[in-house]
Write a protein that holds these residues in place. Structure first.
Motif, mmCIF file in Angstrom:
data_model
loop_
_atom_site.group_PDB
_atom_site.id
_atom_site.type_symbol
_atom_site.label_atom_id
_atom_site.label_comp_id
_atom_site.label_asym_id
_atom_site.label_seq_id
_atom_site.Cartn_x
_atom_site.Cartn_y
_atom_site.Cartn_z
ATOM 1 N N ASP A 168 0.838 -1.202 0.000
ATOM 2 C CA ASP A 168 0.000 0.000 0.000
ATOM 3 C C ASP A 168 0.873 1.253 0.000
ATOM 4 O OD1 ASP A 168 -2.358 -1.404 -0.054
ATOM 5 O OD2 ASP A 168 -2.691 -1.324 2.122
ATOM 6 N N PHE A 169 1.971 1.174 0.702
ATOM 7 C CA PHE A 169 2.889 2.325 0.720
ATOM 8 C C PHE A 169 3.368 2.650 -0.690
ATOM 9 C CE2 PHE A 169 7.151 4.195 1.323
ATOM 10 C CZ PHE A 169 6.832 5.277 2.116
ATOM 11 N N ASN A 170 3.732 1.625 -1.429
ATOM 12 C CA ASN A 170 4.215 1.818 -2.810
ATOM 13 C C ASN A 170 3.103 2.337 -3.701
ATOM 14 O OD1 ASN A 170 6.405 1.461 -4.831
ATOM 15 N ND2 ASN A 170 4.952 -0.006 -5.708
ATOM 16 N N LYS A 171 1.889 1.822 -3.499
ATOM 17 C CA LYS A 171 0.763 2.281 -4.312
ATOM 18 C C LYS A 171 0.457 3.748 -4.038
ATOM 19 C CE LYS A 171 -1.510 -2.233 -4.648
ATOM 20 N NZ LYS A 171 -2.689 -3.045 -4.257
ATOM 21 N N ALA A 172 0.516 4.133 -2.764
ATOM 22 C CA ALA A 172 0.269 5.527 -2.413
ATOM 23 C C ALA A 172 1.315 6.430 -3.055
ATOM 24 C CB ALA A 172 0.263 5.696 -0.899
ATOM 25 N N LEU A 173 2.572 5.947 -3.098
ATOM 26 C CA LEU A 173 3.621 6.733 -3.723
ATOM 27 C C LEU A 173 3.333 6.959 -5.210
ATOM 28 C CD1 LEU A 173 6.892 5.223 -2.162
ATOM 29 C CD2 LEU A 173 5.759 7.374 -1.578
ATOM 30 N N LEU A 174 2.729 5.998 -5.839
ATOM 31 C CA LEU A 174 2.442 6.069 -7.270
ATOM 32 C C LEU A 174 1.092 6.710 -7.570
ATOM 33 C CD1 LEU A 174 3.823 2.584 -8.402
ATOM 34 C CD2 LEU A 174 4.935 4.812 -8.485
ATOM 35 N N GLY A 175 0.389 7.207 -6.511
ATOM 36 C CA GLY A 175 -0.837 7.975 -6.729
ATOM 37 C C GLY A 175 -2.115 7.181 -6.702
ATOM 38 N N ASP A 176 -2.121 5.970 -6.168
ATOM 39 C CA ASP A 176 -3.353 5.184 -6.101
ATOM 40 C C ASP A 176 -4.310 5.882 -5.133
ATOM 41 O OD1 ASP A 176 -5.386 3.285 -5.424
ATOM 42 O OD2 ASP A 176 -4.073 1.651 -6.050
ATOM 43 N N GLN A 177 -5.371 6.442 -5.701
ATOM 44 C CA GLN A 177 -6.265 7.286 -4.906
ATOM 45 C C GLN A 177 -7.010 6.494 -3.821
ATOM 46 O OE1 GLN A 177 -8.788 9.322 -7.720
ATOM 47 N NE2 GLN A 177 -7.137 10.645 -8.478
ATOM 48 N N THR A 178 -7.362 5.296 -4.157
ATOM 49 C CA THR A 178 -8.066 4.483 -3.158
ATOM 50 C C THR A 178 -7.183 4.240 -1.936
ATOM 51 O OG1 THR A 178 -9.356 3.365 -4.882
ATOM 52 C CG2 THR A 178 -9.207 2.283 -2.736
ATOM 53 N N VAL A 179 -5.960 3.847 -2.201
ATOM 54 C CA VAL A 179 -5.021 3.599 -1.108
ATOM 55 C C VAL A 179 -4.697 4.903 -0.384
ATOM 56 C CG1 VAL A 179 -2.718 2.803 -0.518
ATOM 57 C CG2 VAL A 179 -4.056 1.574 -2.227
ATOM 58 N N ILE A 180 -4.512 5.996 -1.206
ATOM 59 C CA ILE A 180 -4.215 7.295 -0.598
ATOM 60 C C ILE A 180 -5.333 7.727 0.333
ATOM 61 C CG2 ILE A 180 -3.962 9.751 -1.106
ATOM 62 C CD1 ILE A 180 -2.394 8.940 -3.619
ATOM 63 N N THR A 181 -6.593 7.527 -0.129
ATOM 64 C CA THR A 181 -7.742 7.911 0.712
ATOM 65 C C THR A 181 -7.734 7.153 2.034
ATOM 66 O OG1 THR A 181 -9.070 8.416 -1.259
ATOM 67 C CG2 THR A 181 -10.266 8.006 0.819
ATOM 68 N N ARG A 182 -7.499 5.841 1.956
ATOM 69 C CA ARG A 182 -7.513 5.033 3.179
ATOM 70 C C ARG A 182 -6.374 5.413 4.108
ATOM 71 N NH1 ARG A 182 -5.328 0.091 4.414
ATOM 72 N NH2 ARG A 182 -4.671 -0.286 2.249
ATOM 73 N N ILE A 183 -5.185 5.634 3.511
ATOM 74 C CA ILE A 183 -4.044 5.994 4.354
ATOM 75 C C ILE A 183 -4.222 7.387 4.938
ATOM 76 C CG2 ILE A 183 -1.577 6.478 4.301
ATOM 77 C CD1 ILE A 183 -1.243 4.241 2.279
ATOM 78 N N ALA A 184 -4.806 8.301 4.113
ATOM 79 C CA ALA A 184 -5.036 9.660 4.598
ATOM 80 C C ALA A 184 -6.023 9.661 5.752
ATOM 81 C CB ALA A 184 -5.548 10.535 3.460
ATOM 82 N N ASP A 185 -7.068 8.827 5.636
ATOM 83 C CA ASP A 185 -8.035 8.718 6.742
ATOM 84 C C ASP A 185 -7.351 8.177 8.003
ATOM 85 O OD1 ASP A 185 -10.055 9.688 5.167
ATOM 86 O OD2 ASP A 185 -10.872 7.709 4.628
ATOM 87 N N MET A 186 -6.497 7.220 7.833
ATOM 88 C CA MET A 186 -5.774 6.665 8.978
ATOM 89 C C MET A 186 -4.864 7.717 9.605
ATOM 90 S SD MET A 186 -4.799 2.810 7.689
ATOM 91 C CE MET A 186 -4.014 2.394 9.227
ATOM 92 N N ALA A 187 -4.265 8.576 8.703
ATOM 93 C CA ALA A 187 -3.380 9.630 9.198
ATOM 94 C C ALA A 187 -4.175 10.680 9.973
ATOM 95 C CB ALA A 187 -2.643 10.276 8.042
#
Length: 223
Positions: free
Chosen positions: A35-54
């Motif tokens: 998920d970390f790698n996906k977020a780095l590459l702009g995966d919005q779904t993963v970014i949304t989930r990680i951002a919510d966790m943050a």
């Protein structure tokens, strides 16, 4: 929407160097290397989930000191309160038996005291009644004794007169002696209370008076 970078990629050496640690990161903290790698590459779904966790982490971090302090107080106070109750229980168990024994002992003593007072009162009443009865009986016996003594004196007097009447006419002297003997006997028995005047002086010529003396005494005694 994922962006297209063609064949471009970033070389990452760490996943192959520490796969176990990165795997543990996912299991422990619910964030994976993938998920970390996906977020780095702009995966919005993963970014949304990680951002919510943050954001959740920011909120948690802001509230963490207060929440931790509150929980510390709750836990410590709960422990202190239960410890206090445990001490109360121990004190009650230790001194409760002692107190109950003292109460029961006092109740038993109180009941014994009441019983003894009642028994003493009953004994006093019985003793008073017994003494009154004894006195009445003794007084009656004294009276009967005096009357009996008189009766015995008269009976002896009558017997002596009868004996005298069966002898010679000059037995008047013997009758007089019998009279004196009867009087003396009465005096020995009753002293100053002797009723010697109730013993008639004999007259040998009137021997019929013997039966009258007996009748007089029986009428006097009511027998």
């Amino acid at each position: 929407m994922a962006r297209n970078y063609g064949a471009a990629k970033l070389k990452n050496h760490i996943p192959n160097s520490a796969p176990g640690t990165l795997g543990a990161m996912g299991r422990l903290f619910d964030v994976s290397e993938s998920d970390f790698n996906k977020a780095l590459l702009g995966d919005q779904t993963v970014i949304t989930r990680i951002a919510d966790m943050a954001r959740l982490s920011d909120t948690a971090k802001a509230n963490l000191p207060k929440a931790l302090e509150a929980y510390r107080k709750i836990i410590e106070t709960t422990g202190d309160v239960n410890q206090a109750y445990a001490e109360l229980v121990q004190l009650t168990q230790k001194h409760g038996t002692q107190t109950l024994k003292a109460i029961n002992t006092s109740k038993t003593g109180e009941q014994r005291f009441k019983n003894e007072m009642s028994e003493m009162q009953a004994e006093h009443v019985n003793a008073t009644t017994a003494e009154a009865t004894r006195h009445a009986q003794r007084s009656s016996l004294i009276q009967i004794s005096g009357a009996t003594a008189d009766l015995m004196a008269i009976a002896k007097y009558e017997a002596d007169l009868i004996k005298a009447s069966n002898k010679l006419p000059e037995t008047q002297d013997a009758a007089d002696r019998a009279y004196e003997t009867a009087v003396t006997s009465a005096l020995w028995t009753n002293g100053s209370e002797a009723k010697t005047d109730r013993i008639p002086k004999p007259n040998y010529s009137r021997t019929a008076g013997i039966s009258r003396v007996g009748d007089w005494f029986r009428n006097f005694m009511g027998i």
